[in-house]
Design an enzyme around this catalytic site. Structure first.
Site, PDB file in Angstrom:
ATOM      1  N   ASP A  31      39.215  21.457  38.869  1.00  0.00           N
ATOM      2  CA  ASP A  31      38.521  22.184  37.812  1.00  0.00           C
ATOM      3  C   ASP A  31      38.233  21.215  36.663  1.00  0.00           C
ATOM      4  O   ASP A  31      39.092  20.405  36.311  1.00  0.00           O
ATOM      5  CB  ASP A  31      39.375  23.358  37.324  1.00  0.00           C
ATOM      6  CG  ASP A  31      38.583  24.332  36.481  1.00  0.00           C
ATOM      7  OD1 ASP A  31      38.186  23.954  35.358  1.00  0.00           O
ATOM      8  OD2 ASP A  31      38.356  25.461  36.943  1.00  0.00           O
ATOM      9  N   ASN A  87      38.579  35.454  39.604  1.00  0.00           N
ATOM     10  CA  ASN A  87      37.949  36.219  38.535  1.00  0.00           C
ATOM     11  C   ASN A  87      36.813  37.022  39.165  1.00  0.00           C
ATOM     12  O   ASN A  87      35.986  36.464  39.883  1.00  0.00           O
ATOM     13  CB  ASN A  87      37.409  35.291  37.450  1.00  0.00           C
ATOM     14  CG  ASN A  87      38.510  34.484  36.789  1.00  0.00           C
ATOM     15  OD1 ASN A  87      39.643  34.931  36.680  1.00  0.00           O
ATOM     16  ND2 ASN A  87      38.186  33.279  36.373  1.00  0.00           N
ATOM     17  N   GLN A  94      34.591  35.734  35.093  1.00  0.00           N
ATOM     18  CA  GLN A  94      33.800  35.083  36.133  1.00  0.00           C
ATOM     19  C   GLN A  94      32.479  34.626  35.535  1.00  0.00           C
ATOM     20  O   GLN A  94      31.745  35.413  34.940  1.00  0.00           O
ATOM     21  CB  GLN A  94      33.544  36.032  37.312  1.00  0.00           C
ATOM     22  CG  GLN A  94      32.836  35.350  38.467  1.00  0.00           C
ATOM     23  CD  GLN A  94      32.617  36.254  39.672  1.00  0.00           C
ATOM     24  OE1 GLN A  94      32.821  37.461  39.621  1.00  0.00           O
ATOM     25  NE2 GLN A  94      32.200  35.654  40.767  1.00  0.00           N
ATOM     26  N   HIS A 100      35.115  31.964  44.520  1.00  0.00           N
ATOM     27  CA  HIS A 100      35.984  30.796  44.471  1.00  0.00           C
ATOM     28  C   HIS A 100      37.340  31.220  43.909  1.00  0.00           C
ATOM     29  O   HIS A 100      37.436  32.187  43.164  1.00  0.00           O
ATOM     30  CB  HIS A 100      35.380  29.675  43.611  1.00  0.00           C
ATOM     31  CG  HIS A 100      35.117  30.065  42.191  1.00  0.00           C
ATOM     32  ND1 HIS A 100      34.055  30.889  41.834  1.00  0.00           N
ATOM     33  CD2 HIS A 100      35.776  29.769  41.046  1.00  0.00           C
ATOM     34  CE1 HIS A 100      34.070  31.062  40.518  1.00  0.00           C
ATOM     35  NE2 HIS A 100      35.108  30.397  40.014  1.00  0.00           N
ATOM     36  N   HIS A 102      40.949  29.961  41.963  1.00  0.00           N
ATOM     37  CA  HIS A 102      41.608  28.970  41.120  1.00  0.00           C
ATOM     38  C   HIS A 102      43.036  28.807  41.641  1.00  0.00           C
ATOM     39  O   HIS A 102      43.779  29.795  41.735  1.00  0.00           O
ATOM     40  CB  HIS A 102      41.662  29.448  39.668  1.00  0.00           C
ATOM     41  CG  HIS A 102      40.320  29.595  39.037  1.00  0.00           C
ATOM     42  ND1 HIS A 102      39.787  28.649  38.188  1.00  0.00           N
ATOM     43  CD2 HIS A 102      39.385  30.578  39.139  1.00  0.00           C
ATOM     44  CE1 HIS A 102      38.588  29.048  37.791  1.00  0.00           C
ATOM     45  NE2 HIS A 102      38.324  30.221  38.353  1.00  0.00           N
TER      46      HIS A 102
END
Length: 115
Positions: A31, A87, A94, A100, A102
């Protein structure tokens, strides 16, 4: 036709990023704004699913593949313990509507929110 998501553009090499792991249907990157000592993103190669709810309903096998890749990455890059965050929707944080996860690890506490 809509523009490809930033994740598709990363996967296609249009935007530079180090892909740290890859399976047949998913890949992982770091990230760019980490919220924990280890903060990775596990991303589907398809843009078909905008969020985890759509993914779970439409392709549970791919959902399992994402979770398995997250588990492998936590074991390789941390102590194996991790938090997995999806999210779903703009009011939940989001910002990219390409499903995706995390993967957060490293000294997290129960009361910390992250991602």
């Amino acid at each position: 036709m809509s523009e490809p998501s930033i994740f598709t553009r990363i996967r296609n090499g249009e935007i530079p990023s180090e892909i740290i792991a890859e399976t047949e249907n998913a890949f992982a990157i770091r990230d760019i704004a980490p919220q924990a000592p280890l903060h990775l993103l596990v991303i589907t190669k398809t843009e078909e699913y905008r969020n985890v709810v759509e993914l779970a309903a439409g392709n549970p096998e791919l959902m399992a593949e994402l979770v398995g890749l997250a588990n492998t990455l936590a074991a390789e890059h941390s102590d194996g313990d991790f938090r997995l965050v999806f999210n779903t929707g703009p009011n939940a944080g989001q910002t990219i509507f390409h499903v995706h996860a995390h993967v957060l690890a490293g000294g997290l506490e129960e009361k910390s929110v992250g991602a």
